[in-house]
Each structure stands twice: as C-alpha cells, then as structure tokens.
Write a protein that holds these residues in place. Structure first.
Motif, PDB file in Angstrom:
ATOM      1  N   CYS A   1       1.423   5.754   8.412  1.00 38.52           N
ATOM      2  CA  CYS A   1       0.595   4.556   8.228  1.00 38.52           C
ATOM      3  C   CYS A   1       0.574   3.774   9.532  1.00 38.52           C
ATOM      4  CB  CYS A   1       1.139   3.686   7.102  1.00 38.52           C
ATOM      5  SG  CYS A   1       0.159   2.191   6.774  1.00 38.52           S
TER       6      CYS A   1
ATOM      7  N   VAL B   1       2.351   2.143  -3.359  1.00 34.27           N
ATOM      8  CA  VAL B   1       1.431   2.600  -4.407  1.00 34.27           C
ATOM      9  C   VAL B   1       0.876   3.981  -4.099  1.00 34.27           C
ATOM     10  CG1 VAL B   1      -0.765   2.104  -5.550  1.00 34.27           C
ATOM     11  CG2 VAL B   1       0.813   0.247  -5.043  1.00 34.27           C
ATOM     12  N   GLN B   2       0.499   4.246  -2.836  1.00 36.43           N
ATOM     13  CA  GLN B   2      -0.143   5.494  -2.446  1.00 36.43           C
ATOM     14  C   GLN B   2       0.877   6.451  -1.835  1.00 36.43           C
ATOM     15  OE1 GLN B   2      -3.252   6.249  -3.088  1.00 36.43           O
ATOM     16  NE2 GLN B   2      -3.895   4.230  -3.827  1.00 36.43           N
ATOM     17  N   PRO B   3       0.687   7.767  -2.042  1.00 31.16           N
ATOM     18  CA  PRO B   3       1.579   8.756  -1.402  1.00 31.16           C
ATOM     19  C   PRO B   3       1.204   8.950   0.067  1.00 31.16           C
ATOM     20  CG  PRO B   3      -0.056   9.876  -2.754  1.00 31.16           C
ATOM     21  CD  PRO B   3      -0.283   8.401  -2.954  1.00 31.16           C
ATOM     22  N   ILE B   4       1.792   8.149   0.931  1.00 25.78           N
ATOM     23  CA  ILE B   4       1.418   8.110   2.340  1.00 25.78           C
ATOM     24  C   ILE B   4       2.560   8.657   3.176  1.00 25.78           C
ATOM     25  CG2 ILE B   4       0.861   6.557   4.249  1.00 25.78           C
ATOM     26  CD1 ILE B   4      -0.554   4.769   2.222  1.00 25.78           C
TER      27      ILE B   4
ATOM     28  N   CYS C   1      -2.172  11.076   4.352  1.00 24.60           N
ATOM     29  CA  CYS C   1      -1.573  11.311   3.045  1.00 24.60           C
ATOM     30  C   CYS C   1      -0.649  12.523   3.100  1.00 24.60           C
ATOM     31  CB  CYS C   1      -2.656  11.523   1.991  1.00 24.60           C
ATOM     32  SG  CYS C   1      -3.725  10.089   1.756  1.00 24.60           S
ATOM     33  N   GLN C   2       0.180  12.600   2.097  1.00 26.96           N
ATOM     34  CA  GLN C   2       1.097  13.717   1.998  1.00 26.96           C
ATOM     35  C   GLN C   2       0.350  14.988   1.618  1.00 26.96           C
ATOM     36  OE1 GLN C   2       4.143  12.578  -0.751  1.00 26.96           O
ATOM     37  NE2 GLN C   2       4.907  10.892   0.522  1.00 26.96           N
TER      38      GLN C   2
ATOM     39  N   LEU D   1       0.827  -1.207   0.000  1.00 26.24           N
ATOM     40  CA  LEU D   1       0.000   0.000   0.000  1.00 26.24           C
ATOM     41  C   LEU D   1       0.860   1.255   0.000  1.00 26.24           C
ATOM     42  CD1 LEU D   1      -2.767   1.403   0.306  1.00 26.24           C
ATOM     43  CD2 LEU D   1      -2.525   1.107   2.776  1.00 26.24           C
TER      44      LEU D   1
ATOM     45  N   PHE E   1      -7.913   2.886   4.428  1.00 26.98           N
ATOM     46  CA  PHE E   1      -7.944   1.915   3.343  1.00 26.98           C
ATOM     47  C   PHE E   1      -8.327   0.561   3.940  1.00 26.98           C
ATOM     48  CE2 PHE E   1      -5.319   5.231   1.621  1.00 26.98           C
ATOM     49  CZ  PHE E   1      -5.582   5.222   0.259  1.00 26.98           C
TER      50      PHE E   1
ATOM     51  N   LYS F   1     -10.046   2.681  -0.892  1.00 26.77           N
ATOM     52  CA  LYS F   1     -10.076   3.891  -0.075  1.00 26.77           C
ATOM     53  C   LYS F   1     -11.512   4.203   0.318  1.00 26.77           C
ATOM     54  CE  LYS F   1      -8.582   8.723  -0.152  1.00 26.77           C
ATOM     55  NZ  LYS F   1      -7.966   9.778  -0.996  1.00 26.77           N
TER      56      LYS F   1
ATOM     57  N   TRP G   1      -6.363  -2.830  -2.067  1.00 26.25           N
ATOM     58  CA  TRP G   1      -6.848  -1.903  -1.055  1.00 26.25           C
ATOM     59  C   TRP G   1      -7.872  -0.957  -1.661  1.00 26.25           C
ATOM     60  CZ3 TRP G   1      -5.546  -2.275   4.035  1.00 26.25           C
ATOM     61  CH2 TRP G   1      -4.439  -3.047   4.361  1.00 26.25           C
TER      62      TRP G   1
ATOM     63  N   GLU H   1      -2.646  17.202  -1.790  1.00 22.38           N
ATOM     64  CA  GLU H   1      -3.648  16.396  -2.498  1.00 22.38           C
ATOM     65  C   GLU H   1      -5.029  16.920  -2.130  1.00 22.38           C
ATOM     66  OE1 GLU H   1      -3.305  12.317  -1.933  1.00 22.38           O
ATOM     67  OE2 GLU H   1      -1.335  12.148  -2.851  1.00 22.38           O
TER      68      GLU H   1
END
Length: 598
Positions: free
Chosen positions: A228, A222-225, A248-249, A219, A311, A322, A320, A252
């Motif tokens: 987590c 793939v995602q801009p996290i 998230c970063q 995860l 997620f 959202k 995953w 966005e």
C-alpha cells in the motif's frame, strides 16, 4: 448689620404662580424649610427650590437650552406653557431616529440606565462607553419568535463526525499483537513521507496527513492488501480525490471470472441474432462491407497499466471505492480531451471524442498516465533480476525489477546537478494504450485454420501495423523530451543554508503537481494537482471526421448536359446518311450475287 433685600417678586406673578403651579409633596416643603433655617446669621435665606432658574439646573441635562421667553440668565421664572414647550421640544429631539441604525437617543439612554441599575457595576462612569456599545449590539440580535429555531450544524462538527471512526480501535486488539503486526504490516509511514516533502514546502497539513494515515489503516484492515502507498490527491470542482495505490494479495481473480461470464452471454446473444437474421433474408437491402477496427484488449491484472489497484475517497473517514481496471481505448481518448473532475465517480464525461466510461474510468486513465510519466527513483536503487529469458526482451523489454541490496546512496549535490542520476521505474504507455504492444490482427491457431479454407478472406486481410517500441525500464530522466524551451524536470535542494541536511527535490514540468524526493536510501513520489498535463498552447478539441462521400464521382456516373437543337438536327442527318449508305451497299451486293449466279 443691614441685610440685603431679597429679590422682589410681583404680586400678580406670585398669585398667578400659586394658582397654576401644582402642589409639591411634603418632601419638597421640608427641604425648603431646612434650607431657609440653615442660613447664616446676617444673610438672607436661600431662594426656594422652585424659585430658581426654572425646570433645569446647571448640573442637569438640558441646561442652557434656549427657548423664547426663557433664558438661564433671567431671574424671572418662565411661564408653565413655555416650560412645557421646552420639555416637549427636548424630548422630541431625543426621540429623533438615526438614519443609519434606526435607533433614537431617548430609548438608548433609558436602556443604558436600566442596564446599569440591573447590573450595578463598579465605577460605572469609567465603562459607560462599553455599556453603550453592548446595548447597541443587543439591539441587532435575532429576536426569538414562537417558532422553534432549527439546529445549525457547523462544518467543523460535520467533519468531526466523519473522522470519528478513524480514531476508534478495533475490538479484541492487544498491544502484543500490534507490536508484531507493525513489523510486517503493509501500512506506509505517511507522516515520514510528509516530513521529507515538507522540507521543500510540498504536501498537506499535519492534521490531514494524519487523517489519511488512519484512513489507510482502515483500508488495510478491510481489504486483502499486500503493498500500500499514498499515491496523492487530485483536486475537483465539488470534491477532491484521495488516492491509495495498492497491490492485492495473490489468488484473487474475481474480475476475470466476471468478464468470462459476460463473454459467454455475448456469444449466446449473438447466436440468437443470427437465427433471427436467417429467417428474415427475403428482400434484404444491400449490407455494408465496412468492418470496424478490432478492439484492443486490456492488460491483465498485475501487469502493465493494471499493475496496481487504486482505491479513492473524497475525505478521510468516508468509505473507500475501488476503481475499475483501465482499457487502452480509455487511455487513447484521455489523451485527446481535458476535463476537470467533479468529485463524483458516477458523473458523466461530456466531451468530444466521446469518452468510453464515466468519471471513475477517466480518473483511472489519468492515474495511469501520471504514474507512467512521473514515478522515478535514484539510479541503482532498482535492478533487473539476473534470471530472465531472452524472449521477454524481444517482446517489449524487461518488465520486472527488484530492489538492489548493494545500493549506495548518492549525495544531494549529485542528485541535483544531473538528471541522469534519476530513472523511471514504471513502464511507459505506448500510443496503442498499452505498455506491451499487441498485434490486433494476429489470429489464433483455430482462426488461422479457418482462414486457410476461405481464400477470399486472405485477400481482404489488411496489412499488419508496425510494432511500437517504447523506452525500456530504468531509463534516465536526461533522455526525456522537453516542452519547447522548458526542460521536462527541475531538480533542486530543499535548502541552501544547511546543505548537510538538505533533501533532493525533483519537480515534473510535464505534469505540474508531481514531485519526488531522495534522502539517503529513502525516496518517494507524490502528486497534488488537477490531473492535467501541461501544454504551452491552449487546448483545442479534436474536430469531427469529415463526412464520407455517398457515391464515387467519375465520367461513367456524371450526368451529361442536354444537346442543343442544332446538335440534334445534325445527329439525325448523320444517322439518315448512314442508313442510306447501308441501303446502297446492300443493293450493290445483291446485284453482284445475281451476276455470279448467271
């Protein structure tokens, strides 16, 4: 020396036997000759092979079987018909099928002998019982037919196929880059958290925890996290939900743009509807003056109930998904219902009052409620920033905190003895469905200018509701209300036998399945359950709103009763008397006027 006489055989029987008995092969004749020649001197030769006790011998099966006219103790040879009848009866007995298995002894013995002769095992007499069992088991195997058998996919194989992608490395990764990434990666150490919860018998198996660890890694790739965390697992009737809490970063804002577009489209549609209404103003029925209550807007992303993004997936290895942001209306309705999850995000939520959304929205609302009530930490681990404006405190209390670098960990005994050593580090949700209260009747500057021009609207404005104030952040757990005679929390040590290495465990009684641990400078929160709040009484759904009255009831509108005949006659008589009195008064007035004229 006199030899004993041999047993006499009647001549008739001898002749009859010779006529009816079939001829034996030469092997039997050689055997009889060898037997007769090998007798000792002075002794009578042995009886012939066929002249002994009939078709059965002492070492053969069936010996001792009694038949009419035949006995093993008789020296006379039975007749062929009786021998044939005995053989047929014995075979019929062996061919009798069992009432339980449907097998017969004759075929079973034949199969045993066939198996022994084919395999020729050593010491067959010692394993004859096991061979018999193997032959029986082989009878119940599925027989092959002309159709092609379908390939059965085992559940373990399906699970392995789903988790196969978790163990594949990305292309182009090097060991040096991995070492640098591990220092700044947002990937949580799920196995370490699972170890601490395992001390109290809480958590998942090691295999599942490791699979979730790998799923969170995919995860993050793939995602801009930025942050987590493994939130927990909510059980469902068909499938379960594995939940990841992320932040998230920055930068966005796709969701806000989409919402603005939808608002503009709604305005355009409203303008078109107004034009259509103006063209059809002729002979309109009376319109209702009812105005629905204003819609309370959701909290912005990164604040309040939408501070984190969640997620979910059903199993490690599946994609995953959202979850959408939660709205105050969904939280308010989720408090009134109690539904089990199915495991499908698109499943409808059939309940009363009707829930505004599907199972994905209901899951997001329950996650927000559980997080607000069960995410706790040891006192002193977090602190408020020193530079804060006073306006934030007036609006609804402080909403931000930071980690305390000078935190001194408490001992396990202190964490277990008193609940005042634990605090909530998540904002509580108000009855409005938000963490920060909002006045729904407060108007903007443009709306206030328009309202000044329209005096009628000012008179119809409802009274402003009272502001809700919830408990502030970092409130001790000792102030939480219990459930009747049950405390809100239960604190205990993971073990009493080795207190030096024990871990403080906190269990929520309001939300069964929510746990927290603390050991030194480390702590964690997790949830494993059905997503329901504990209620000592049975759940009773809300009743529908009473039906509104069609018209007001009063003396002005209420229909009177019909008068009787006597009342009508009395009314007419009184009316005639009044008219006669008026005529007399008129005549008297005319006479007075005439006298005045004279």
């Amino acid at each position: 020396m006199h030899e004993p006489p041999s047993p006499a055989v009647p001549e008739d029987g001898q002749e009859k036997d010779n006529k009816t008995r079939p001829q034996k092969p030469d092997q039997d004749q050689d055997q009889r000759e060898s037997v007769s020649q090998s007798h000792a001197p002075g002794q009578a030769p042995y009886q012939a092979y066929e002249d002994r006790h009939g078709p059965y011998r002492p070492h053969e099966p069936g010996y001792g079987l009694y038949q009419p006219g035949f006995s093993p103790y008789d020296d006379q040879i039975p007749e062929p018909e009786s021998r044939l009848l005995a053989v047929q009866n014995a075979k019929a007995y062996l061919l009798t099928s069992s009432t339980t298995s449907g097998l017969n002894l004759y075929d079973h013995l034949a199969n045993i002998l066939t198996k022994i002769l084919d395999e020729k095992p050593a010491n067959a007499v010692d394993i004859i019982e096991n061979i018999s069992k193997d032959v029986k088991w082989a009878q119940f195997h599925k027989k092959m037919d002309t159709l092609r058998d379908e390939h059965e996919i085992l559940p373990t194989y399906e699970a392995a196929e789903k988790r196969k992608a978790l163990f594949l490395k990305g292309n182009g990764e090097e060991e040096e880059e991995l070492e640098e990434e591990t220092e700044e990666t947002p990937l949580p150490n799920v196995m370490e958290t699972a170890f601490y919860f395992e001390q109290a018998g809480i958590g998942l198996s090691k295999d599942e925890s490791y699979h979730i660890f790998l799923a969170l890694k995919n995860l993050i790739s793939v995602q801009p996290i930025q942050i987590c965390r493994f939130w927990g697992k909510i059980l469902g009737l068909e499938m379960n939900y594995i939940i990841a809490e992320v932040q998230c970063q920055e930068g966005e804002e796709q969701e806000t743009e989409e919402e603005e577009v939808t608002e503009e489209e709604d305005k355009e549609v409203g303008e078109v509807e107004d034009e259509d209404e103006e063209t059809e103003k002729e002979d309109k029925p009376p319109e209702s003056t009812y105005k629905p209550p204003p819609v309370i807007p959701k909290e912005e992303n990164g604040t309040g109930t939408n501070k984190y993004v969640y997620f979910v997936c059903n199993e490690p290895g599946t994609p995953w998904v959202k979850l959408p942001p939660v709205t105050p209306a969904q939280i308010v309705c989720a408090r009134k219902i109690k539904k089990f999850f199915t495991g499908r995000l698109d499943a409808p939520v059939v309940c009363f009052p009707p829930f505004p959304g599907n199972e994905a929205n209901y899951l997001r609302a329950q996650i927000a409620r559980i997080s607000a009530g069960t995410h706790v930490s040891p006192i002193g681990f977090y602190q408020f920033p020193e530079e804060e404006e006073e306006e934030e405190e007036e609006e609804g209390g402080r909403g931000t905190y930071e980690e305390n670098p000078d935190f001194q960990p408490l001992s396990v005994a202190e964490l277990v003895d008193s609940l005042s050593t634990w605090v909530h580090h998540t904002q509580s949700i108000l009855q409005q469905g938000r963490c920060v209260w909002l006045n729904p009747f407060k108007k903007s500057e443009e709306e206030e200018e328009e309202a000044e021009d329209d005096e009628e609207e000012e008179k119809e404005e409802p009274e402003a509701p009272q502001q809700e104030i919830g408990p502030p952040l970092l409130t001790p757990l000792s102030e939480d209300e219990g459930i009747q005679n049950i405390p809100a929390w239960t604190a205990q040590a993971s073990t009493n036998l080795i207190p030096q290495h024990a871990v403080a465990i906190l269990q929520s009684n309001r939300w069964p399945g929510a746990y927290a641990f603390a050991s030194g400078r480390k702590f964690g929160n997790i949830y494993f359950g059905w997503g329901h709040k504990y209620s000592p009484e049975n759940h009773t759904p809300a009743l529908p709103v009473p039906v509104q009255a069609e018209y007001p009831s009063g003396p002005e509108i209420t229909e009177t009763r019909d008068p009787t005949l006597e009342e009508e006659l009395a009314f007419k008589a009184s009316k005639e008397e009044a008219s006669d009195a008026a005529e007399e008064d008129g005549e008297d007035a005319e006479e007075e006027d005439e006298e005045d004229d004279d």
